[in-house]
Design an enzyme around this catalytic site. Structure first.
Site, PDB file in Angstrom:
ATOM      1  N   ASN A 117      35.560  20.336   0.649  1.00 54.82           N
ATOM      2  CA  ASN A 117      36.014  20.109  -0.724  1.00 54.82           C
ATOM      3  C   ASN A 117      35.594  21.270  -1.610  1.00 54.82           C
ATOM      4  O   ASN A 117      34.555  21.881  -1.409  1.00 54.82           O
ATOM      5  CB  ASN A 117      35.491  18.775  -1.266  1.00 54.82           C
ATOM      6  CG  ASN A 117      34.166  18.925  -2.000  1.00 54.82           C
ATOM      7  OD1 ASN A 117      34.131  19.330  -3.168  1.00 54.82           O
ATOM      8  ND2 ASN A 117      33.067  18.618  -1.312  1.00 54.82           N
ATOM      9  N   PHE A 121      33.094  19.491  -9.592  1.00 57.04           N
ATOM     10  CA  PHE A 121      32.533  18.550 -10.575  1.00 57.04           C
ATOM     11  C   PHE A 121      33.617  17.985 -11.497  1.00 57.04           C
ATOM     12  O   PHE A 121      33.443  17.928 -12.724  1.00 57.04           O
ATOM     13  CB  PHE A 121      31.440  19.208 -11.419  1.00 57.04           C
ATOM     14  CG  PHE A 121      30.148  19.486 -10.709  1.00 57.04           C
ATOM     15  CD1 PHE A 121      29.891  19.027  -9.434  1.00 57.04           C
ATOM     16  CD2 PHE A 121      29.157  20.238 -11.343  1.00 57.04           C
ATOM     17  CE1 PHE A 121      28.686  19.289  -8.789  1.00 57.04           C
ATOM     18  CE2 PHE A 121      27.944  20.505 -10.715  1.00 57.04           C
ATOM     19  CZ  PHE A 121      27.709  20.049  -9.438  1.00 57.04           C
ATOM     20  N   SER A 179      25.669  22.434  -5.366  1.00 57.01           N
ATOM     21  CA  SER A 179      27.098  22.471  -5.053  1.00 57.01           C
ATOM     22  C   SER A 179      27.548  23.920  -4.957  1.00 57.01           C
ATOM     23  O   SER A 179      27.211  24.740  -5.818  1.00 57.01           O
ATOM     24  CB  SER A 179      27.903  21.753  -6.134  1.00 57.01           C
ATOM     25  OG  SER A 179      29.290  22.010  -5.955  1.00 57.01           O
ATOM     26  N   ASN A 181      30.563  24.837  -5.443  1.00 58.28           N
ATOM     27  CA  ASN A 181      31.855  24.902  -6.113  1.00 58.28           C
ATOM     28  C   ASN A 181      31.785  25.185  -7.607  1.00 58.28           C
ATOM     29  O   ASN A 181      32.816  25.212  -8.280  1.00 58.28           O
ATOM     30  CB  ASN A 181      32.623  23.597  -5.870  1.00 58.28           C
ATOM     31  CG  ASN A 181      32.882  23.366  -4.395  1.00 58.28           C
ATOM     32  OD1 ASN A 181      33.217  24.304  -3.672  1.00 58.28           O
ATOM     33  ND2 ASN A 181      32.696  22.132  -3.937  1.00 58.28           N
ATOM     34  N   THR A 182      30.571  25.395  -8.133  1.00 62.05           N
ATOM     35  CA  THR A 182      30.399  25.853  -9.509  1.00 62.05           C
ATOM     36  C   THR A 182      29.726  27.216  -9.446  1.00 62.05           C
ATOM     37  O   THR A 182      28.558  27.302  -9.033  1.00 62.05           O
ATOM     38  CB  THR A 182      29.531  24.869 -10.326  1.00 62.05           C
ATOM     39  OG1 THR A 182      30.206  23.609 -10.417  1.00 62.05           O
ATOM     40  CG2 THR A 182      29.290  25.400 -11.734  1.00 62.05           C
ATOM     41  N   LYS A 217      18.435  17.910  -5.616  1.00 60.68           N
ATOM     42  CA  LYS A 217      19.297  18.008  -4.437  1.00 60.68           C
ATOM     43  C   LYS A 217      19.502  19.476  -4.084  1.00 60.68           C
ATOM     44  O   LYS A 217      19.958  20.264  -4.911  1.00 60.68           O
ATOM     45  CB  LYS A 217      20.647  17.339  -4.697  1.00 60.68           C
ATOM     46  CG  LYS A 217      21.538  17.278  -3.446  1.00 60.68           C
ATOM     47  CD  LYS A 217      22.697  16.340  -3.639  1.00 60.68           C
ATOM     48  CE  LYS A 217      23.482  16.155  -2.340  1.00 60.68           C
ATOM     49  NZ  LYS A 217      24.525  15.133  -2.459  1.00 60.68           N
ATOM     50  N   ASN A 246      23.011  19.038   0.388  1.00 56.93           N
ATOM     51  CA  ASN A 246      24.389  19.100  -0.079  1.00 56.93           C
ATOM     52  C   ASN A 246      25.286  19.644   1.043  1.00 56.93           C
ATOM     53  O   ASN A 246      24.851  19.770   2.188  1.00 56.93           O
ATOM     54  CB  ASN A 246      24.467  19.982  -1.329  1.00 56.93           C
ATOM     55  CG  ASN A 246      25.533  19.520  -2.307  1.00 56.93           C
ATOM     56  OD1 ASN A 246      26.648  19.180  -1.912  1.00 56.93           O
ATOM     57  ND2 ASN A 246      25.201  19.515  -3.590  1.00 56.93           N
TER      58      ASN A 246
END
Length: 366
Positions: A117, A121, A179, A181-182, A217, A246
């Site tokens: 993915n 967020f 994450s 993805n940021t 995390k 994660n």
């Protein structure tokens, strides 16, 4: 309930799962959320006393949690608790609503029970989640996973805002700095940046009327030096727990498979060995008493047991449910309960840490 009822339920679940797998991933996820909202998912069984555990000051009926990413907007934490989860972590929630990254942004890898993915967020923001959480029923253990808006000029301030917003009603808070993805978010795992962040979170919590536990995390894509520095920062900070881990940016476990080239974080079964080794390595660094959540790749009762053996106090799952459905929660609970009985343990906490060194040194792979 007779055998015929059980058979019909199993058949219906299989048909529903097949239907979801024919949808694109995000449509299937929305359909599942709606099914939970309307009570179309059967309730889980009462957990045996041997699965009850205490974690970060919370009395949890069983140690199987729903990982964040499923209930991003705190819409179905109640139905998830009724479906058999011992606790639910909602989010990741950012101060302001954001759409996330362009679609398509979720990719199944069915041959490996994996998911990639790059959602970014996507969520409705603090205010909307707070409104959904404020009147929840007693006895539902709900953690809130907090993050930073992609366009924020001050990531730390966004996490501080999360502590201020959700301390009054969350059972615990998770600072998600891992994450992929940021852009720039994982830079907060560097020792100096992490110390500043954790100090700000602990200082902010101290000023709140309610002292809610704070967890961190981390990513699985860490080397020995990075794990050393994170362990030092965590132990010095006064936070209450760690979540390992994660998603991963590595593709070694799915090389050559369809969608393996998509950017984003890889979760599900291909993540299991990496995440579980990192769990054990952090357990050795943090000591036997520090609370740790094991997450990443759990897909069966045996894999859940292995997480405990590698050092987890409680565990979370999500991606495997894409392939196995919510009934997998009951299967894992039953397997854990059998393991407790077969090993003549007083309760599930007796599984924690019995194979830490073997996992940490790579002598075990699942």
């Amino acid at each position: 309930m007779g055998f015929g009822d059980l058979l019909r339920n199993a058949t219906m679940q299989k048909l529903a799962q097949d239907m979801l797998m024919r949808m694109d991933a995000e449509t299937a996820h929305r359909a599942t959320i709606n099914a939970l909202k309307f009570g179309l998912v059967p309730s889980g069984s009462v957990s045996p006393d041997t699965l009850a555990t205490r974690f970060c000051g919370l009395d949890i009926p069983n140690p199987i949690g729903m990982a964040p990413g499923f209930d991003k907007n705190a819409e179905v934490f109640g139905p998830l608790a009724r479906a058999g989860f011992g606790f639910v972590e909602v989010g990741t929630i950012t101060p302001r609503p954001q759409r996330g990254n362009p679609t398509p942004r979720v990719f199944r890898i069915p041959e490996a029970m994996g998911v990639i993915n790059r959602l970014g967020f996507n969520n409705d923001g603090h205010e909307a989640a707070f409104e959904r959480l404020k009147d929840r029923a007693p006895g539902q253990i709900v953690g809130v996973n907090i993050g930073a808006n992609k366009d924020s000029t001050d990531f730390v301030a966004d996490y501080v805002a999360g502590v201020k917003t959700f301390s009054p009603l969350a059972d615990y808070l998770t600072a998600n700095i891992s994450s992929p993805n940021t852009p720039g978010l994982r830079n907060l795992q560097a020792e100096d940046a992490l110390k500043r962040l954790l100090a700000a979170l602990v200082e902010t919590r101290a000023a709140q009327p309610r002292q809610t536990s704070i967890l961190l995390k981390i990513a699985p894509d860490l080397d020995e030096t990075e794990m050393d520095s994170i362990a030092r920062a965590v132990l010095e900070s006064g936070i209450d727990g760690l979540i390992v881990s994660n998603t991963t940016i590595s593709r070694a476990a799915i090389a050559g498979l369809e969608n393996a080239g998509e950017t984003g974080g890889l979760s599900g079964r291909p993540l299991f060995n990496l995440a579980t080794r990192r769990l054990a390595q952090m357990r050795l660094r943090l000591g036997p008493a520090f609370p740790i959540v094991g997450v990443g790749g759990i897909h069966s009762a045996q894999s859940a047991i292995a997480k405990f053996e590698a050092g987890a106090n409680v565990v979370q799952l999500y991606s495997a449910l894409v392939y196995g459905g919510l009934e997998m929660v009951e299967e894992i609970k039953s397997g854990l309960a059998r393991a407790v009985v077969e090993r003549r343990l007083p309760n599930v906490s007796g599984l924690t840490g019995v194979a830490v060194k073997d996992w940490a040194e790579g002598r075990i792979r699942f």
